[in-house]
Design a protein around this motif. Sequence first.
Motif: not given
Length: 367
Positions: A287-308
């Motif tokens: 299944d695939q369905r719409p879902h709102q989620l909170s995405v972490p982004v870098c405040s400096r670049t706007g790029d999506v943060i990757e936990p690594m």
Amino acid sequence: MAGGRRMRGDAVLWVPGTDHAGIATQVIVEKSLWAEQRTTRHQLGREEFLKRMWKWKSDRSEQILHQMKALGVTLDWDRAVFTMDPTMWTAVTARSDRQTMSAAVTAAFVRLYDAGLVYRSEALVNWCCHLQSAVSDIEVEHKTVDGAMVDFAYRWERDPSEEIVVSTTRPETMLGDTAVAVHPGDQRWASWVGRRLTHPLRPGEPTIPVLADESVRPDFGTGAVKITPAHDPNDFEVGKRHQLESLTILSEDGRINENGGEFQGLTRSEARLAVLDALRQRGLLRDQRPHQLSVPVCSRTGDVIEPMVKHQWFVRCGEMAAAALAAVESGELVLEPPSLRNIWKQWLQESRDWCVSHQRGGASDLA
């Protein structure tokens, strides 16, 4: 303030100084470099890029000091210093040892290390793929976006006709899954705990377990979740509790690495589509369905943060946070206005060890 003490007739030495803002400076210089020459820092080279960083710092420091003078601030301008200058301590104080200001920064770090307050460890950090650097918690913002909840099946190694369906908002990271987890009280999946599953996109590799963990929310999706310790903060803690492998599937620039098998070299967005297509072809996408989620982004670049998972430097915050909380509770430290006490308490109670590593051109420093 020094100005207030001087107005009372006290003899005051007020030394002007500026700190280094490594990540902020890097971002600004990179944007300027691209706008003027359509060149990246990698194309320019480390040494030439550092020269541009120093020039930008020199120009801006003059502006800052000029603004302070315009405000009528009465500092000893001849003693102005910068944290990374080769300026001697003796230009600022009466100390006889000929340490530079940058050496003083190093000395402070060593003292923290000797006191057990700074340590180096492999842990999950906020990784900005654009900067190719770890960033601190305070440099991460969270944005609510429209995404999708994806359900797909893992099959039991003993009987492929039996499956457990997991829910995720990041299907591409399933390439690094090392377990599936359910809540211990969720009877829907109770019989699955202890079974082992085949990973459909890592054929020939060892099977992964189904385990029970209190952190799983039974009301999230199907109630069964994939566990990717190397790419999710909660999963990282689950992995530590259950001694799971942390399998990193992303390179520092955000592309799938060699652990991603056939998907190696794809960007994160490309990998998401490719993984969904692969699951669909194998008859595992449910299944695939719409879902709102909170995405972490870098405040400096706007790029999506990757936990690594990375080897980085951290400041141990537990004891210091407890002492700061106790100081306010006892009245030794007074916050004005009093309403700030709640913010103070919330911030310090939720504190965790602070990552202080930043990377420059592939090398780690402390910015």
